[in-house]
Design an enzyme around this catalytic site. Structure first.
Site, mmCIF file in Angstrom:
data_model
loop_
_atom_site.group_PDB
_atom_site.id
_atom_site.type_symbol
_atom_site.label_atom_id
_atom_site.label_comp_id
_atom_site.label_asym_id
_atom_site.label_seq_id
_atom_site.Cartn_x
_atom_site.Cartn_y
_atom_site.Cartn_z
ATOM 1 N N GLU A 170 41.471 -1.988 -27.740
ATOM 2 C CA GLU A 170 42.158 -1.370 -26.523
ATOM 3 C C GLU A 170 43.636 -1.582 -26.469
ATOM 4 O OE1 GLU A 170 39.882 -2.704 -23.161
ATOM 5 O OE2 GLU A 170 39.676 -4.791 -24.122
ATOM 6 N N HIS B 44 1.063 -1.250 0.042
ATOM 7 C CA HIS B 44 0.110 -0.018 -0.097
ATOM 8 C C HIS B 44 0.786 1.291 0.106
ATOM 9 C CE1 HIS B 44 -2.206 3.251 2.029
ATOM 10 N NE2 HIS B 44 -3.184 2.810 1.186
ATOM 11 N N ASP C 64 42.138 1.790 -21.761
ATOM 12 C CA ASP C 64 43.121 0.742 -21.981
ATOM 13 C C ASP C 64 44.151 1.192 -23.141
ATOM 14 O OD1 ASP C 64 43.279 -1.138 -19.693
ATOM 15 O OD2 ASP C 64 41.263 -2.018 -20.570
ATOM 16 N N CYS D 266 33.874 3.810 -26.255
ATOM 17 C CA CYS D 266 33.301 3.987 -25.097
ATOM 18 C C CYS D 266 34.218 4.769 -24.345
ATOM 19 C CB CYS D 266 33.280 2.528 -24.371
ATOM 20 S SG CYS D 266 32.114 1.533 -25.576
ATOM 21 N N SER E 225 39.066 3.446 -24.691
ATOM 22 C CA SER E 225 39.912 4.519 -24.853
ATOM 23 C C SER E 225 40.726 4.506 -23.491
ATOM 24 C CB SER E 225 39.473 6.083 -24.689
ATOM 25 O OG SER E 225 38.427 5.868 -23.797
#
Length: 802
Positions: A675, A415, A699, A746, A697
């Site tokens: 990477e 509720h 690594d 990414c 980007s």
């Protein structure tokens, strides 16, 4: 039948003004949806004309009008006294003889020779309308047997038109009291006291995501869900794949279901809450087949009414049959503007006092007001935060004063949760024992913006509130995708402007939902760590096959995100823990070697074909296969991280193929992270065995510049915009485009630095993936970059023509 009584077979949704919204809906489903296999218990309804005749017969119109005109509508100081007097007037009345005979005659016809009980439910003419649904305003009476008991139950329903909460609700919604009548619905009882019951929404109740059927359930009568006395089981079913005949249950949550409400042995209408056995607590209240059946029924009901619905279901424990016992329009999200997104973000917080399930996504600060019952309502001042064990409809008149709600008990369909959504205030429910943890009058902060778990912080936290109109955000040529890790955020994030998920991090699901090292599940019987073994046994007690625990939980996490963004691409990166991170999982220390520099050690693709982890990778593949093939979420693509060589890539693809995941089969695409410098140098060769690339980007920067990105000493040198890094990225994009392979990136830099976004757009990147908190800024930077590029191209073209 005459004007007093209508059988369910005689009424439909057009008869709301005759039998009220609830009974009209029951008649509509009984007459129109039975052919679809939907089971609705038979019954009949008393008409609103009969109610008015009852008032006339007892000369009650004027006394009730006078009582309501004396109501204090500013402070409602005399609400309880007014309501009690109105109910007493009605209960002292006499049923008109003809009306009484018609009730008894319809009852005899309904039950025939069977000795069965009926439910008697209230249905008001102004109830369950699109802008006026407030569950629990009027009373229902269950397990009614015998003619006298039935007539008395109908009269009690009439009296419940004047409960304190119903009076306050009508006043708040500008319904004139004399314009609202009540119909009693008399329906064959479903013996859910010996079975189970619950609620189904044809959308996800927190976010309003439309492609989900959300089903919750408990053992016994459903009042335990409404009251929030127990935490129910929950099931999330994805509509598009349900209709394709797939295994569409994307998520299951086992509730503790500590109590079971049943009828007392006395044979009357009283109920008792019994302790649920451990065996039944550890069982779901519905089988997968029953969940799917209820989901199909819910979709049919929604299609019939052409709007999202709030549905009550019950399972007869004697016959095993499922029934729909109520359906009303969902009103919370139906009235919201989905194009306006409000974002709340904490910037500072005090100590955590308690935590529970978050309802809504807001943050509120205010004084805590600890109340034990609605009788203490005078203590709650506007803007204060209500703290109590649980709420019921009796709390409704005072809840509008609360800026937030905290309860020690309850779940998402309690509720307190329902009312909090309707009022648009945050709530944290199911916090457990809160005694002594929050003081009355103490300044606290309620935070529901951190996922499905809500937190109560000491003092006033710092936060920001931002309203975003996504209708003003224009689509970019460069795809703007999301980085997502938490399945519980995915339905909300699906409303953001996006082109899918460019990176779904599997590690979050493993860490937060599975928690156990996959190899510890594969080799459970051989574990040396006794404490880890005991912990795993406790966590996986409902899974005889320990490996299935991993695949099922991982599949549910992935499928939830895939469903949220369906049919857009969701690129799932296979696990990329480092050895020190894997070792932190339960049972992990037995399977992970110690490394000097895990950042460039045994991680990514090198693990997948190595005996130290091969069986774990196969469990990951099994989960992906279940999501794509069994559940029908073929928008999932796979991405392989940290793949150092072509040979390693081929080995991983072969390992996947042996696990039933073959590139190209069922349109499966497999990407690889770009990477490592070797990925860039040999991009043409990697493009022959993979379908696309995503530049990692972080690594790539660390390996191009030769620095450990975890090093504090070298952190000032870490720069994705370094010329060497940009040269690597530009080369990678150029080679991927030449090979006809998708290429994305990414990272945080494109949102933080407009010039970096411009650089990526100029190089022709296909997509950029952002963390949710950076998406809007990232899209803005892409738009500026694309506009600048367009202007420059036009200028160049004009110069050439001159």
């Amino acid at each position: 039948m005459n004007a007093y009584i209508k059988k369910f077979s005689e009424i439909g949704i057009a008869d709301t003004q005759i039998v009220g919204g609830k009974n009209a809906s029951l008649g509509e489903m009984f007459t129109q949806l039975s052919s679809n296999g939907i089971q609705v218990p038979d019954g009949f309804a008393t008409t609103c004309f009969a109610f008015e005749e009852f008032l006339t017969h007892n000369a009650l119109h004027l006394p009730l009008h006078n009582l309501m005109s004396q109501l204090d509508i500013s402070d409602f100081s005399n609400l309880a006294q007014t309501g009690m007097q109105a109910r007493e007037l009605i209960m002292k009345g006499e049923m008109p003889p003809e009306f009484r005979e018609d009730i008894i005659g319809a009852y005899r016809q309904l039950i025939g020779k069977d000795d069965i009980a009926v439910a008697v439910r209230s249905s008001a003419t102004a109830e369950d309308l699109p802008n006026a649904s407030f569950a629990g305003q009027h009373e229902s009476y269950l397990n009614i047997k015998g003619e006298e008991q039935l007539v008395k139950a109908v009269q009690k329903c009439f009296a419940s038109l004047y409960t304190d909460r119903a009076i306050k609700y009508r006043q708040d919604n500008d319904f004139p009291h004399e314009k609202v009548s009540l119909s009693a619905g008399i329906q064959k009882m479903v013996r859910s006291d010996k079975g189970s019951s619950g609620v189904a929404f044809t959308l996800e109740p927190e976010s309003g995501f439309r492609n989900i059927v959300h089903i919750s359930g408990v053992w016994g009568l459903g009042e335990n869900i409404v009251q929030g006395t127990v935490i129910p089981d929950e099931f999330f079913v994805f509509k598009p794949t349900l209709l394709l005949g797939k295994d569409a249950i994307v998520q299951r949550k086992l509730g503790e279901k500590a109590k079971t409400m049943i009828y007392s042995d006395s044979g009357d209408t009283t109920v008792v809450n019994t302790i649920t056995s451990k065996e039944k607590q550890n069982q779901f209240v519905l089988s997968d087949e029953e969940v799917s059946k209820l989901a199909h029924w819910s979709v049919s009901i929604e299609a019939h009414y052409q709007k999202p619905m709030d549905i009550e279901w019950a399972k007869d424990g004697i016959t095993g049959d499922l029934f729909i016992i109520q359906a009303r329009p969902e009103t919370v999200h139906a009235q919201k503007n989905p194009l306006i997104i409000k974002e709340y973000r904490l910037s500072g917080k005090g100590d955590t006092l308690v935590q529970g399930e978050a309802i809504g996504s807001k943050i509120v600060t205010g004084p805590a007001r600890l109340l034990d019952s609605p009788e203490e309502s005078y203590k709650l001042k506007p803007g204060e935060i209500l703290v109590t064990a649980l709420t019921s409809p009796d709390w409704d008149p005072i809840l509008k004063n609360a800026s937030a709600i905290i309860t020690s008990k309850g779940g998402r369909t309690s509720h307190a949760s329902i009312v909090a959504r309707e009022l648009g205030v945050p709530a944290i429910v199911g916090c457990g024992d809160i005694e002594g943890k929050i003081s009355d009058g103490e300044l606290i902060t309620v935070s529901c913006c951190e996922g499905k778990t809500g937190f109560v912080y000491k003092g006033q936290a710092s936060f920001t509130e931002t309203a975003l109109d996504i209708s003003t955000i224009k689509k970019t040529a460069t795809k703007a995708m999301l980085i997502v890790a938490d399945p519980e955020q995915s339905f909300r994030l699906s409303f953001y402007p996006n082109d899918g998920v460019g990176l779904m991090r599997m590690e979050f699901i493993i860490t937060h939902f599975i928690r156990i090292h996959p190899m510890a599940l594969v080799h459970f019987n051989d574990l040396k760590d006794g404490a880890a073994k005991q912990s795993i046994e406790h966590i996986t007690h409902s899974f005889p096959d320990k490996k299935k625990y991993f695949t099922d939980k991982l599949a549910e996490g992935i499928s939830t995100i895939a469903a949220a963004f369906y049919p857009k691409d969701v690129i799932v990166r296979m696990s990329d823990f480092k050895t020190n991170e894997y070792a932190d999982l339960i049972g992990g220390k037995d399977f992970e070697p110690e490394e000097e520099n895990p950042m460039i050690g045994f991680r990514g693709a090198s693990r997948y074909c190595n005996d130290l982890y091969r069986d774990g990778f196969r469990l990951e593949c099994e989960a992906i296969k279940k999501v794509r093939n069994d559940m029908g979420l073929d928008n999932v693509k796979i991405m392989i991280p940290f793949c150092r060589t072509i040979e390693e890539g081929n080995k991983v693809l072969l390992e996947m193929q042996q696990s039933g995941l073959q590139r190209g089969m069922n349109n499966l695409q497999v990407y690889v992270m770009a990477e490592i410098p070797s990925n860039v140098i040999l991009a043409e060769k990697f493009a022959r065995i993979f379908d696309g690339f995503s530049i990692g980007s972080n690594d790539l920067t660390q390996l191009t510049l030769g620095l450990d990105r975890d090093s504090t000493i070298l952190s000032s040198m870490f720069n994705e915009q370094d010329d060497a890094v940009k040269e690597m990225i530009a080369t990678m994009i150029k080679k991927a485009k030449a090979a006809g392979a998708h290429i994305g990136l990414c990272g945080q830099a494109p949102s933080d630095f407009p010039e970096f976004a411009r650089f990526l757009v100029e190089q022709g990147i296909d997509s950029i993936s952002f963390n949710p908190d950076a998406l809007f800024k990232g899209i803005e930077n892409i738009q500026k970059a694309e506009q600048a590029l367009k202007s420059r191209n036009i200028h160049t073209l004009e110069t050439t023509h001159r």
